[in-house]
Design a protein around this motif. Sequence first.
Motif, mmCIF file in Angstrom:
data_model
loop_
_atom_site.group_PDB
_atom_site.id
_atom_site.type_symbol
_atom_site.label_atom_id
_atom_site.label_comp_id
_atom_site.label_asym_id
_atom_site.label_seq_id
_atom_site.Cartn_x
_atom_site.Cartn_y
_atom_site.Cartn_z
ATOM 1 N N SER A 73 0.849 -1.198 0.000
ATOM 2 C CA SER A 73 0.000 0.000 0.000
ATOM 3 C C SER A 73 0.883 1.245 0.000
ATOM 4 O O SER A 73 1.935 1.287 0.659
ATOM 5 C CB SER A 73 -0.914 0.015 1.230
ATOM 6 N N PHE A 74 0.422 2.274 -0.727
ATOM 7 C CA PHE A 74 1.195 3.501 -0.893
ATOM 8 C C PHE A 74 0.312 4.716 -0.654
ATOM 9 O O PHE A 74 -0.890 4.703 -0.959
ATOM 10 C CB PHE A 74 1.763 3.592 -2.315
ATOM 11 N N ALA A 75 0.928 5.780 -0.144
ATOM 12 C CA ALA A 75 0.285 7.084 -0.120
ATOM 13 C C ALA A 75 0.711 7.791 -1.402
ATOM 14 O O ALA A 75 1.854 8.233 -1.536
ATOM 15 C CB ALA A 75 0.725 7.880 1.104
ATOM 16 N N SER A 76 -0.199 7.848 -2.362
ATOM 17 C CA SER A 76 0.106 8.417 -3.676
ATOM 18 C C SER A 76 -0.144 9.917 -3.627
ATOM 19 O O SER A 76 -1.283 10.365 -3.493
ATOM 20 C CB SER A 76 -0.761 7.755 -4.749
ATOM 21 N N THR A 77 0.921 10.706 -3.717
ATOM 22 C CA THR A 77 0.829 12.151 -3.521
ATOM 23 C C THR A 77 0.938 12.901 -4.836
ATOM 24 O O THR A 77 1.710 12.536 -5.719
ATOM 25 C CB THR A 77 1.943 12.645 -2.576
ATOM 26 N N SER A 78 0.146 13.969 -4.961
ATOM 27 C CA SER A 78 0.229 14.902 -6.091
ATOM 28 C C SER A 78 0.696 16.245 -5.545
ATOM 29 O O SER A 78 0.156 16.738 -4.545
ATOM 30 C CB SER A 78 -1.134 15.049 -6.776
ATOM 31 N N TRP A 79 1.682 16.845 -6.198
ATOM 32 C CA TRP A 79 2.342 18.031 -5.688
ATOM 33 C C TRP A 79 1.938 19.284 -6.464
ATOM 34 O O TRP A 79 1.450 19.212 -7.584
ATOM 35 C CB TRP A 79 3.861 17.851 -5.741
ATOM 36 N N SER A 80 2.200 20.429 -5.854
ATOM 37 C CA SER A 80 1.792 21.711 -6.436
ATOM 38 C C SER A 80 2.506 22.029 -7.737
ATOM 39 O O SER A 80 2.036 22.845 -8.521
ATOM 40 C CB SER A 80 2.041 22.845 -5.433
ATOM 41 N N ASP A 81 3.649 21.389 -7.989
ATOM 42 C CA ASP A 81 4.363 21.641 -9.239
ATOM 43 C C ASP A 81 3.978 20.659 -10.334
ATOM 44 O O ASP A 81 4.604 20.601 -11.388
ATOM 45 C CB ASP A 81 5.873 21.591 -9.007
ATOM 46 N N GLY A 82 2.937 19.837 -10.078
ATOM 47 C CA GLY A 82 2.445 18.906 -11.084
ATOM 48 C C GLY A 82 3.061 17.529 -11.027
ATOM 49 O O GLY A 82 2.649 16.636 -11.776
ATOM 50 N N THR A 83 4.038 17.302 -10.163
ATOM 51 C CA THR A 83 4.663 15.981 -10.044
ATOM 52 C C THR A 83 3.872 15.100 -9.084
ATOM 53 O O THR A 83 3.057 15.587 -8.291
ATOM 54 C CB THR A 83 6.116 16.099 -9.545
ATOM 55 N N THR A 84 4.116 13.814 -9.164
ATOM 56 C CA THR A 84 3.493 12.853 -8.248
ATOM 57 C C THR A 84 4.552 11.902 -7.729
ATOM 58 O O THR A 84 5.597 11.702 -8.364
ATOM 59 C CB THR A 84 2.396 12.025 -8.949
ATOM 60 N N PHE A 85 4.279 11.336 -6.551
ATOM 61 C CA PHE A 85 5.185 10.317 -6.035
ATOM 62 C C PHE A 85 4.432 9.451 -5.042
ATOM 63 O O PHE A 85 3.607 9.942 -4.273
ATOM 64 C CB PHE A 85 6.412 10.931 -5.348
#
Length: 451
Positions: A73-85
Motif C-alpha cells: 500500500s502507498f500514499a500516492s501524492t500529487s504536488w503543487s508543481d504537477g509531479t506525483t510520487f
Amino acid sequence: PQTSTLPQHTRAMEMPTKMNVVGGDVKACADANNKNWDEISTNDTASKPRADFGNTEKRMIDSVAVKEAHGYSFASTSWSDGTTFDFPFMFLRDNCQCSACFDHSSGQRKVMIDTIGDDIKGETTISAGGLSLVWKDGHRSVFSADWLGKRVPNDAAKQSDLRKVEWEPWSAQDMQKRCSRHNYSQVMEDGEGLRSLIKDLWVHGLAVIHNAPKQQGVVEKIANRVSLIGMLKSNYGTTFDVQTKLDPSNLAYTPVELPLHSDLVQYDRKPQIQMLHCIAQSAKGGDNTFLDGLYVTERFKEQYPEEYKLLCSEDIFLSDAGSDVAGRYDIKNEAPLIETDKQGRFKSLNFNNHIRGSLMLQNPERWAKVYSAIRTFYTFMKQDEFVFNIRLESGDVVIFNNIRTLHGRRAYQLPEQGAEMSARHLQGCYLDWDNVFSAYRTARSEVGQEG
C-alpha cells in the motif's frame, strides 16, 4: 515520478496492522506527535540528507490517495508543481520523526523494522502542505513537504551527492587543460576551497595543491583537513618518505624509473586515495606520470575485447613481503587486473607489475592467455595518448584516486657529493573515500550548501 490515475481522496482505508509502538508508550508517541511539525522538521538536522533538491520548501502536496500495487500500500501524492510520487506506508511508518520513534540527538531510528507489517496503512490527511498519518494503534506521524520532497529520488539529488557524480574520463591532452590546481591556504582555511579540491579529486581522479610549506608533516595537516580521521596506516607506516635509501624495501626508494602502477594492490582493500608532497625536487628527472584507468580501459575494451574480458574475470596473484617501519610483513591478495561493478562499469585497476606474484592461479593454457592479455594491456597503456606528465616543484602536493589513477615517475639523478641542492624528497600518505566524503559534506555546510 509516475502519475497515478487512481481517484484522489484524503482519507485512507484502515486495515489491521502488525505495527507495535516502540516500547509500548502510546501516550509518549501521541504527545510527541502533537508538536508542530515545522518544529520537528527543523530540529531533524541529523536525519536530513545534506542534499539540495531545489526549492522543496515551496512545493506542497495538493492531494493524496491510497494506491495498492503488488501486495503493498502507498500514499500516492500529487504536488503543487504537477509531479506525483508514491510513498510506501511501510516507509512512512519506519521514518516517523517523533521523539518516541527517532532520536534527534544521535540522528538514529528507534523503530525496529520487524514491528512493521507489509499490509500497514495509515489514515492520511494533508496538513500545511505535508502529510499527517494516524496509524491503527493511534500513533500519529507527521511529515512536512520539505522533508518528503528531499527523499524523492531525482537528478538533482544525484548531483548533490558527490558519490553519484559521474567520473570524467581524460586523455593526457585533456588533463593538460583541466588539471585542477588549488592554493594550500584556501584548502586549509576556506570551506569552498576544500570542497572544490575534493570534488575535482573525485571527478578527475587527480588534483594539485600549490604553495604548501616545504617541510615534513604537511601531508598530515592536509589529511586532517580533507579526511574525518586523517591518514591510514599501511605496512610502510602512516606517512612514508619517497627518497633514495640504502637497502630499500620498495623500488620507489631508488632513483630508477617507476612504471605506471597502483599502490598496495596486495591488500584486499587497497588505499583509495594517495597524497604526495614534494619537499625537494631533483635537478634533473623525477617528473611524475599519471594515467586515467577509466579512459584507458574504455579504449582497451574497444580494441581488445577478448583480452579485456580475461582481465576482468581472471584473478592475478599479488604479493609483497619484506620489512619496513611497521615491522616484517607478508601480504597477499588475488584480484582481477580490471574490476567492474554489477553493471559492468569500470570500478578499479589492480595493476602493479613489481608485485605481481609468480603463482599461477589457472591451468597453464589459461594462464598463458592471461599473461598475454596483461602484456597487451601494459603495452597499450604506455602510449603517449594516455600518459600525463607533470613536474612537481617544492611546495606542490599531488592527490589522486589510487583505485582509478595509475601513477609513476621518471628516473632522476642524485646530486653529486657536495652539491648545494638536496636530494629529491617526497612525503606521502593514504586516505579513504568514506572519510573524505564526510569532510566534503561538512565543507558544503560551511559555505551554506547542503549535500
